[in-house]
Design an enzyme around this catalytic site. Structure first.
Site, mmCIF file in Angstrom:
data_model
loop_
_atom_site.group_PDB
_atom_site.id
_atom_site.type_symbol
_atom_site.label_atom_id
_atom_site.label_comp_id
_atom_site.label_asym_id
_atom_site.label_seq_id
_atom_site.Cartn_x
_atom_site.Cartn_y
_atom_site.Cartn_z
ATOM 1 N N CYS A 8 -2.263 -4.379 23.551
ATOM 2 C CA CYS A 8 -1.098 -3.836 22.853
ATOM 3 C C CYS A 8 -1.306 -2.333 22.645
ATOM 4 O O CYS A 8 -2.377 -1.915 22.199
ATOM 5 C CB CYS A 8 -0.954 -4.537 21.503
ATOM 6 S SG CYS A 8 0.045 -3.600 20.338
ATOM 7 N N HIS A 24 0.829 -1.202 0.000
ATOM 8 C CA HIS A 24 0.000 0.000 0.000
ATOM 9 C C HIS A 24 0.867 1.256 0.000
ATOM 10 O O HIS A 24 2.103 1.185 -0.060
ATOM 11 C CB HIS A 24 -0.981 -0.021 1.176
ATOM 12 C CG HIS A 24 -0.322 -0.155 2.533
ATOM 13 N ND1 HIS A 24 0.546 0.778 3.037
ATOM 14 C CD2 HIS A 24 -0.419 -1.117 3.483
ATOM 15 C CE1 HIS A 24 0.946 0.406 4.236
ATOM 16 N NE2 HIS A 24 0.387 -0.762 4.524
ATOM 17 N N LYS A 73 -6.858 7.267 10.155
ATOM 18 C CA LYS A 73 -5.825 6.248 10.118
ATOM 19 C C LYS A 73 -6.178 5.247 9.013
ATOM 20 O O LYS A 73 -7.343 4.901 8.838
ATOM 21 C CB LYS A 73 -5.805 5.538 11.484
ATOM 22 C CG LYS A 73 -4.582 4.725 11.674
ATOM 23 C CD LYS A 73 -4.444 4.292 13.125
ATOM 24 C CE LYS A 73 -3.206 3.466 13.247
ATOM 25 N NZ LYS A 73 -3.348 2.065 13.262
ATOM 26 N N HIS A 94 4.031 1.521 2.171
ATOM 27 C CA HIS A 94 5.202 0.829 1.637
ATOM 28 C C HIS A 94 5.789 1.617 0.466
ATOM 29 O O HIS A 94 7.005 1.749 0.328
ATOM 30 C CB HIS A 94 4.836 -0.574 1.139
ATOM 31 C CG HIS A 94 4.149 -1.431 2.174
ATOM 32 N ND1 HIS A 94 2.948 -2.027 1.950
ATOM 33 C CD2 HIS A 94 4.506 -1.776 3.432
ATOM 34 C CE1 HIS A 94 2.587 -2.719 3.021
ATOM 35 N NE2 HIS A 94 3.512 -2.573 3.942
ATOM 36 N N LYS A 100 -7.480 -1.666 7.316
ATOM 37 C CA LYS A 100 -8.356 -2.562 6.561
ATOM 38 C C LYS A 100 -9.794 -2.417 7.026
ATOM 39 O O LYS A 100 -10.708 -2.412 6.221
ATOM 40 C CB LYS A 100 -7.910 -4.007 6.804
ATOM 41 C CG LYS A 100 -6.913 -4.499 5.814
ATOM 42 C CD LYS A 100 -6.926 -6.001 5.899
ATOM 43 C CE LYS A 100 -5.656 -6.582 5.346
ATOM 44 N NZ LYS A 100 -5.557 -8.007 5.587
ATOM 45 N N CYS A 104 2.615 -6.748 16.005
ATOM 46 C CA CYS A 104 3.815 -5.880 15.971
ATOM 47 C C CYS A 104 5.079 -6.722 15.841
ATOM 48 O O CYS A 104 6.127 -6.199 15.531
ATOM 49 C CB CYS A 104 4.006 -5.095 17.255
ATOM 50 S SG CYS A 104 2.729 -4.003 17.757
ATOM 51 N N HIS A 137 -1.880 -1.867 18.623
ATOM 52 C CA HIS A 137 -3.025 -2.498 17.968
ATOM 53 C C HIS A 137 -4.284 -2.512 18.823
ATOM 54 O O HIS A 137 -5.367 -2.846 18.329
ATOM 55 C CB HIS A 137 -2.668 -3.923 17.546
ATOM 56 C CG HIS A 137 -1.673 -3.947 16.440
ATOM 57 N ND1 HIS A 137 -0.315 -3.968 16.660
ATOM 58 C CD2 HIS A 137 -1.834 -3.900 15.105
ATOM 59 C CE1 HIS A 137 0.312 -3.948 15.499
ATOM 60 N NE2 HIS A 137 -0.585 -3.906 14.546
ATOM 61 N N CYS A 145 3.221 -8.953 21.245
ATOM 62 C CA CYS A 145 2.139 -8.686 20.296
ATOM 63 C C CYS A 145 2.575 -9.245 18.943
ATOM 64 O O CYS A 145 3.557 -8.770 18.370
ATOM 65 C CB CYS A 145 1.822 -7.196 20.188
ATOM 66 S SG CYS A 145 0.666 -6.871 18.829
HETATM 67 N N1 MSP Z 1 8.986 -6.121 8.477
HETATM 68 C C1 MSP Z 1 9.086 -4.946 9.253
HETATM 69 C C2 MSP Z 1 10.321 -4.159 8.871
HETATM 70 C C3 MSP Z 1 11.617 -4.903 8.995
HETATM 71 S S1 MSP Z 1 12.972 -3.937 8.471
HETATM 72 C C4 MSP Z 1 14.301 -4.811 8.906
HETATM 73 C C5 MSP Z 1 7.841 -4.092 9.056
HETATM 74 N N2 MSP Z 1 7.123 -4.314 7.956
HETATM 75 S S2 MSP Z 1 5.734 -3.598 7.578
HETATM 76 O O1 MSP Z 1 5.361 -4.163 6.312
HETATM 77 O O2 MSP Z 1 4.814 -3.735 8.654
HETATM 78 O O3 MSP Z 1 5.965 -2.076 7.496
HETATM 79 C C6 MSP Z 1 6.901 -1.501 6.688
HETATM 80 C C7 MSP Z 1 6.900 -0.014 6.657
HETATM 81 O O4 MSP Z 1 5.658 0.523 6.213
HETATM 82 C C8 MSP Z 1 7.228 0.637 7.980
HETATM 83 O O5 MSP Z 1 8.340 1.481 7.797
HETATM 84 C C9 MSP Z 1 5.998 1.465 8.278
HETATM 85 O O6 MSP Z 1 6.328 2.659 8.905
HETATM 86 C C10 MSP Z 1 5.446 1.730 6.900
HETATM 87 N N3 MSP Z 1 4.049 2.121 6.924
HETATM 88 C C11 MSP Z 1 2.965 1.335 7.188
HETATM 89 N N4 MSP Z 1 1.851 2.133 7.148
HETATM 90 C C12 MSP Z 1 2.194 3.412 6.875
HETATM 91 C C13 MSP Z 1 1.493 4.604 6.638
HETATM 92 N N5 MSP Z 1 0.183 4.700 6.769
HETATM 93 N N6 MSP Z 1 2.219 5.697 6.254
HETATM 94 C C14 MSP Z 1 3.570 5.638 6.050
HETATM 95 N N7 MSP Z 1 4.251 4.526 6.268
HETATM 96 C C15 MSP Z 1 3.612 3.442 6.818
HETATM 97 O O7 MSP Z 1 7.584 -3.249 9.889
#
Ligand code: MSP
Length: 616
Positions: free
Chosen positions: A148, A23, A299, A26, A302, A134, A151, A131
């Site tokens: 948590c 999304h 926020k 990412h 899903k 997380c 969450h 959690c």
């Molecule tokens: N797998 C771990 C990271 C391991 S790095 C050695 C992880 N993965 S994640 O898929 O949950 O999240 C990845 C990234 O997406 C995080 O940096 C998180 O901050 C970012 N984001 C998830 N939702 C977001 C927003 N709504 N806005 C901006 N970034 C966000 O954590």
């Protein structure tokens, strides 16, 4: 002018959990890394850009279980989603690492052994909170009403034997590091919280689990699998060839920047440096934590149905507009709010009216009247813009860099308005403006690569720093096609997204996020039997490309003979909750068209495809 030198730059993104399609969150970090990578490539640095997926751990195991898949089969299905998304967003990484890659798994084991040998791992017993969403440990005082803190869901209490990493040993060294390198944690305003928490004291970190198996076994005790974060962080080393201590590894380590979201700063700014200190490896130069995107002030989640996936992001306005918006709208570091109307506004006023019109007007005039070289242009000198933009990009102030470039676009638009070359036919003025457009495109190229390429082709220059420092050749120029079509604010997606469900319900529509939840797959019917309790039903045995075939009940008996179905392909809903139909559990549903049992026809793929193939 910008200096070209042969240094290296190593940039990373977090590796993402492939438990769903990617999304906007990412995409944000990944595009930021791409901007930096493209910028330093322009500066002719030796560049490495690493991204990938974090595939082990309890969360992934549970998600796969829900989808009735083995974890590896499940994640394999999602990797193309990530790779396609990055391709669509024009992201050019050097390696896509998966924590299930064998070289990574080997490196994790080697590192565990090294840290163990250095006396930083000991055996113990973990009793505390965890959690799974997380993938993080919590203490009693972190919890909010036994839940948590992130969450807000009930938290699990773990009691199990575990190996511990001596994080506490590194408290003082870490505090010294933060003090001596105040920009190690960036932006600076994010560092205080971390420093204060480290000052309160560090607990040793439980780095192994015995209650599930989807992880990398500890080399010195195979009963245990490695804690997913310990495993994941190591990707930054394995991704560049730590194992063979290769030339590549020596060249790129330490990383110049790890880009991360603010929520995972602790892991990167505290745990990761401690692991590296134990390994006696140099530390990364910077951990940069960006903020989070909300969607129309809410926020993203899903359950609210407001997740902006990559398809949706691109379909709003196109790749370059999306890339531009994300980095113009809000300073990298701060939280930002995404709304379709804000994106359309910027697209129309800044990209279509300012940049697009400038390029169309100047190229039209150049085609008609031609260019005439003049020595240097005082009136449209871009050197200040160039210097400031460079400083901003290298300081991670992407919004300011774009502001600066657009201030220069405004200047060019004022100049053309003032000089009216369509009346004067002054080829020198057109030449000056064309040079201005060259600077603009080269500076914009890390942010909007496709647009910059189109302009460069039209005005016949190269996207390079050398070309930024020299003036245009006088060549024949052709009128440019429209770069940005104006958009109307018509789509439903954004109309007060706080109530997309209410609106969709009215129209009897479902949001896209609901649709993609459907797991439709091709299956092969390998056995057909009569249902003993129901004369309209068959009991099908279906191969859906999984380890074991499934039992699926279908109301096809009045229409189809057994031999008409046996060995045939069909389309199945693979993630339907199992239900008992007259005493036999059905684990899925076959799709068929028709109003009643005797006119019904099953749906089939046009050609032979593998059982298990996903329907998109
Ligand atoms: N797998 C771990 C990271 C391991 S790095 C050695 C992880 N993965 S994640 O898929 O949950 O999240 C990845 C990234 O997406 C995080 O940096 C998180 O901050 C970012 N984001 C998830 N939702 C977001 C927003 N709504 N806005 C901006 N970034 C966000 O954590």
């Amino acid at each position: 002018m910008v200096k070209i030198n042969k240094r290296k730059f190593y940039v990373t993104t977090p590796i993402y959990y492939p438990n769903d399609i990617p999304h906007i969150g990412h995409a944000y970090t990944t595009i930021a890394a791409d901007i930096l990578a493209r910028w330093y490539k322009l500066k002719e640095y030796d560049l490495f850009f690493l991204t990938g997926t974090d595939e082990h751990g309890k969360k992934m195991e549970q998600t796969a279980e829900k989808a009735k898949r083995k974890p590896k089969t499940f994640v394999d299905g999602l990797i193309p989603e990530f790779k396609n998304a990055w391709q669509k967003l024009n992201v050019k990484y050097d390696r896509f690492i998966r924590t299930t890659d064998s070289d990574h798994e080997q490196v994790v084991q080697v590192i565990l052994s090294e840290v163990h040998k250095n006396g930083d791992i000991y055996e113990g017993y973990y009793e505390g909170y965890y959690c799974t969403a997380c993938e993080a440990y919590y203490t009693e005082k972190d919890l909010i009403k036994d839940c948590c803190p992130i969450h807000k869901t009930k938290i699990e209490k773990l009691k199990e034997e575990s190996y511990f990493f001596k994080l506490s040993k590194y408290q003082k060294i870490l505090l010294d590091l933060y003090e001596k390198n105040p920009d190690f944690i960036s932006p600076r305003y994010r560092s205080n919280e971390i420093i204060n928490r480290v000052k309160e004291g560090l607990q040793d970190l439980s780095i192994s689990r015995t209650s599930f198996s989807w992880g990398i076994p500890l080399p010195f005790d195979k009963k245990h699998v490695c804690y997913v974060w310990f495993d994941a962080l190591i990707n930054y080393l394995s991704g560049i060839g730590y194992l063979e201590k290769s030339k590549q590894f020596k060249k790129y380590w330490p990383a110049d920047v790890h880009l991360v979201g603010k929520d995972i700063l602790w892991f990167h700014a505290v745990i990761w440096p401690a692991i590296l200190l134990s390994l006696k490896l140099p530390l990364p130069r910077k951990i940069f934590a960006h903020g989070w995107w909300t969607i129309n002030g809410e926020k993203m989640s899903k359950t609210s149905g407001n997740v902006i996936n990559i398809e949706k992001l691109i379909s709003f306005a196109g790749v370059d507009s999306a890339r531009y918006f994300l980095f113009r709208e809000t300073p990298f570091g701060n939280d930002g709010d995404f709304s379709e109307s804000a994106l359309i506004k910027r697209h129309n006023t800044e990209l279509a009216d300012k940049l697009g019109n400038l390029v169309t007007r100047v190229s039209t005039l150049a085609e008609k009247y031609g260019l005439e070289k003049i020595k240097s242009s005082k009136s449209l000198d871009s050197s200040k813009t160039i210097n400031k933009t460079v400083k901003y990009i290298e300081n991670y102030e992407f919004d300011k860099a774009l502001n600066e470039i657009f201030a220069f676009i405004d200047k060019c638009n004022e100049y053309i308005q003032d000089k009216k070359p369509w009346e004067s036919h002054d080829k020198k003025v057109i030449y000056e403006l064309s040079n201005g457009i060259k600077s603009i495109s080269i500076l914009l190229s890390p942010f909007m690569p496709e647009t910059a390429d189109k302009i460069a082709k039209n005005f016949n220059f190269e996207i390079s720093l050398k070309s930024l420092g020299t003036s245009l050749q006088v060549v024949k120029i052709k009128k440019s096609d429209i770069l940005f079509k104006k958009m109307e604010e018509t789509t439903t997606v954004n109309k007060k997204q706080s109530s997309p469900h209410a609106q969709a319900k009215q129209e009897n529509k479902i949001p896209y996020e609901d649709f993609v939840k459907l797991d439709l797959r091709v299956g092969k019917i390998i056995k057909v039997e009569d249902h003993p309790q129901a004369d309209k039903l068959y009991v099908l045995t279906v191969d859906l490309g999984e380890e074991k075939p499934r039992t699926i009940i279908a109301g096809l008996r009045l229409k189809y003979k057994k031999e008409d179905l046996n060995g045939k392909l069909g389309i199945f809903v693979a993630n339907l909750e199992p239900a008992k139909l007259r005493g036999i559990e059905s684990d899925g549903m076959i799709l068929a068209a028709g109003d009643n049992y005797d006119s019904i026809v099953i749906l089939k793929p046009e050609k032979e495809v593998k059982p298990g193939s996903k329907i998109r």
